[in-house]
Scaffold this motif. Structure first.
Motif, mmCIF file in Angstrom:
data_model
loop_
_atom_site.group_PDB
_atom_site.id
_atom_site.type_symbol
_atom_site.label_atom_id
_atom_site.label_comp_id
_atom_site.label_asym_id
_atom_site.label_seq_id
_atom_site.Cartn_x
_atom_site.Cartn_y
_atom_site.Cartn_z
ATOM 1 N N THR A 105 -1.214 18.950 -2.257
ATOM 2 C CA THR A 105 -0.043 19.159 -2.306
ATOM 3 C C THR A 105 0.960 19.170 -3.084
ATOM 4 O O THR A 105 1.357 19.398 -3.452
ATOM 5 C CB THR A 105 0.043 19.970 -0.411
ATOM 6 O OG1 THR A 105 -0.773 20.875 -0.266
ATOM 7 C CG2 THR A 105 1.484 20.759 -0.204
ATOM 8 N N SER A 106 0.890 17.675 -2.536
ATOM 9 C CA SER A 106 1.492 16.753 -3.723
ATOM 10 C C SER A 106 1.461 16.376 -5.381
ATOM 11 O O SER A 106 2.151 17.166 -5.499
ATOM 12 C CB SER A 106 1.280 15.432 -2.801
ATOM 13 O OG SER A 106 1.110 14.882 -1.692
ATOM 14 N N ALA A 107 0.339 16.572 -5.710
ATOM 15 C CA ALA A 107 -0.053 17.132 -6.996
ATOM 16 C C ALA A 107 0.854 17.690 -7.931
ATOM 17 O O ALA A 107 1.222 18.232 -8.350
ATOM 18 C CB ALA A 107 -1.574 17.154 -6.854
ATOM 19 N N VAL A 118 3.063 19.880 -6.004
ATOM 20 C CA VAL A 118 5.007 19.714 -6.155
ATOM 21 C C VAL A 118 4.941 18.490 -7.487
ATOM 22 O O VAL A 118 6.222 18.898 -7.627
ATOM 23 C CB VAL A 118 5.717 19.127 -4.836
ATOM 24 C CG1 VAL A 118 6.222 18.812 -4.900
ATOM 25 C CG2 VAL A 118 4.903 19.706 -3.456
ATOM 26 N N TYR A 119 4.291 17.551 -7.465
ATOM 27 C CA TYR A 119 4.681 16.829 -8.738
ATOM 28 C C TYR A 119 4.492 17.242 -9.972
ATOM 29 O O TYR A 119 5.212 17.323 -10.618
ATOM 30 C CB TYR A 119 4.165 15.564 -8.791
ATOM 31 C CG TYR A 119 4.316 14.559 -7.438
ATOM 32 C CD1 TYR A 119 6.013 13.950 -7.121
ATOM 33 C CD2 TYR A 119 3.812 13.602 -7.055
ATOM 34 C CE1 TYR A 119 6.653 13.903 -6.220
ATOM 35 C CE2 TYR A 119 3.935 12.934 -5.435
ATOM 36 C CZ TYR A 119 4.685 12.775 -4.934
ATOM 37 O OH TYR A 119 5.393 12.205 -4.164
ATOM 38 N N THR A 120 3.475 18.532 -10.745
ATOM 39 C CA THR A 120 3.654 19.017 -11.415
ATOM 40 C C THR A 120 4.789 19.662 -11.844
ATOM 41 O O THR A 120 5.305 20.232 -12.441
ATOM 42 C CB THR A 120 2.044 19.771 -11.176
ATOM 43 O OG1 THR A 120 0.933 18.832 -11.001
ATOM 44 C CG2 THR A 120 1.803 20.622 -12.963
ATOM 45 N N LEU A 121 4.571 20.992 -10.541
ATOM 46 C CA LEU A 121 6.076 21.900 -10.296
ATOM 47 C C LEU A 121 7.843 21.311 -10.806
ATOM 48 O O LEU A 121 8.533 21.491 -11.716
ATOM 49 C CB LEU A 121 6.354 22.619 -9.391
ATOM 50 C CG LEU A 121 5.125 23.894 -8.723
ATOM 51 C CD1 LEU A 121 5.763 24.303 -7.989
ATOM 52 C CD2 LEU A 121 4.829 24.828 -10.265
ATOM 53 N N GLY A 122 7.821 19.809 -10.473
ATOM 54 C CA GLY A 122 9.274 19.534 -11.214
ATOM 55 C C GLY A 122 8.580 18.790 -11.865
ATOM 56 O O GLY A 122 9.953 18.906 -13.525
ATOM 57 N N LEU A 123 7.825 18.260 -12.856
ATOM 58 C CA LEU A 123 7.958 17.712 -14.107
ATOM 59 C C LEU A 123 7.699 18.971 -15.118
ATOM 60 O O LEU A 123 8.909 18.999 -16.451
ATOM 61 C CB LEU A 123 6.458 16.976 -14.659
ATOM 62 C CG LEU A 123 6.415 15.797 -14.419
ATOM 63 C CD1 LEU A 123 4.976 15.225 -13.360
ATOM 64 C CD2 LEU A 123 6.510 14.959 -14.323
ATOM 65 N N LEU A 124 7.099 20.200 -14.651
ATOM 66 C CA LEU A 124 7.794 21.219 -15.472
ATOM 67 C C LEU A 124 8.771 22.141 -15.391
ATOM 68 O O LEU A 124 9.459 22.787 -15.977
ATOM 69 C CB LEU A 124 6.339 22.954 -15.188
ATOM 70 C CG LEU A 124 6.639 23.869 -15.326
ATOM 71 C CD1 LEU A 124 6.026 23.782 -16.720
ATOM 72 C CD2 LEU A 124 5.829 24.881 -14.811
ATOM 73 N N ALA A 145 0.848 -1.325 -0.050
ATOM 74 C CA ALA A 145 -0.057 0.283 0.027
ATOM 75 C C ALA A 145 1.058 1.132 -0.380
ATOM 76 O O ALA A 145 1.741 1.362 0.457
ATOM 77 C CB ALA A 145 -1.182 0.248 0.912
ATOM 78 N N ILE A 146 0.682 2.186 -0.132
ATOM 79 C CA ILE A 146 1.269 3.506 -0.462
ATOM 80 C C ILE A 146 -0.393 4.503 -0.352
ATOM 81 O O ILE A 146 -1.597 4.827 -0.886
ATOM 82 C CB ILE A 146 1.147 4.134 -2.519
ATOM 83 C CG1 ILE A 146 2.707 3.088 -2.552
ATOM 84 C CG2 ILE A 146 2.142 5.636 -2.594
ATOM 85 C CD1 ILE A 146 3.123 2.886 -3.941
ATOM 86 N N ILE A 147 0.195 5.075 0.995
ATOM 87 C CA ILE A 147 0.124 6.254 1.819
ATOM 88 C C ILE A 147 0.133 7.597 1.383
ATOM 89 O O ILE A 147 1.307 8.023 1.542
ATOM 90 C CB ILE A 147 -0.594 6.561 2.560
ATOM 91 C CG1 ILE A 147 -0.416 5.120 3.153
ATOM 92 C CG2 ILE A 147 -0.421 7.895 3.644
ATOM 93 C CD1 ILE A 147 -0.901 4.234 4.407
ATOM 94 N N LEU A 148 -0.229 8.333 0.541
ATOM 95 C CA LEU A 148 -0.369 9.898 -0.265
ATOM 96 C C LEU A 148 -1.519 11.035 0.932
ATOM 97 O O LEU A 148 -2.198 11.072 0.205
ATOM 98 C CB LEU A 148 -0.694 9.718 -1.643
ATOM 99 C CG LEU A 148 -0.297 11.653 -2.368
ATOM 100 C CD1 LEU A 148 1.239 11.819 -2.409
ATOM 101 C CD2 LEU A 148 -0.917 11.712 -3.710
ATOM 102 N N VAL A 149 -0.116 11.645 1.933
ATOM 103 C CA VAL A 149 -0.730 12.495 2.665
ATOM 104 C C VAL A 149 -0.537 13.542 2.210
ATOM 105 O O VAL A 149 0.200 14.593 1.253
ATOM 106 C CB VAL A 149 0.100 12.230 3.693
ATOM 107 C CG1 VAL A 149 -0.014 13.665 5.169
ATOM 108 C CG2 VAL A 149 0.490 11.511 4.309
#
Length: 105
Positions: free
Chosen positions: A83-85, A87-93, A75-79
């Motif tokens: 906010t995580s979305a 941050v990940y979008t900015l990383g991909l950008l 299982a993966i728990i995304l807290v």
């Protein structure tokens, strides 16, 4: 006095000819791994932080928004998924902009 620095050639060159310039004893790979190990070496002291009442994973998840993804027995728990979305979008950008600048160079 003008000093010319060619990072790409100086780190790839591995020669003992004194006329070719200084010989570097480390590389970017070693520097990267050294920084990673330096950052991770500080993680062992987290248990020494004094807190009251004791925070458990269950109590943490009771006060934070989270999503749980089940993959078989894992299982993966995304807290805080919003906010995580972001941050990940900015990383991909950032990766995309870097790739764009490399392509136009």
């Amino acid at each position: 006095m003008v000093i010319e620095v060619s990072v790409r050639r100086s780190f790839l060159k591995n020669t003992s000819d004194p006329a070719s310039g200084p010989r570097y004893l480390w590389s970017w790979t070693r520097l990267g791994w050294s920084l990673i190990f330096l950052l991770l070496s500080g993680c062992g002291h987290i248990d020494s932080i004094i807190y009251s009442p004791k925070q458990t994973p269950e109590t943490w998840l009771s006060i934070q928004p989270f999503l749980k993804f089940q993959f078989g027995s894992s299982a993966i728990i995304l807290v805080q998924p919003s906010t995580s979305a972001i941050v990940y979008t900015l990383g991909l950008l950032t990766i995309g902009v870097g790739y764009y600048f490399i392509r136009i160079r």
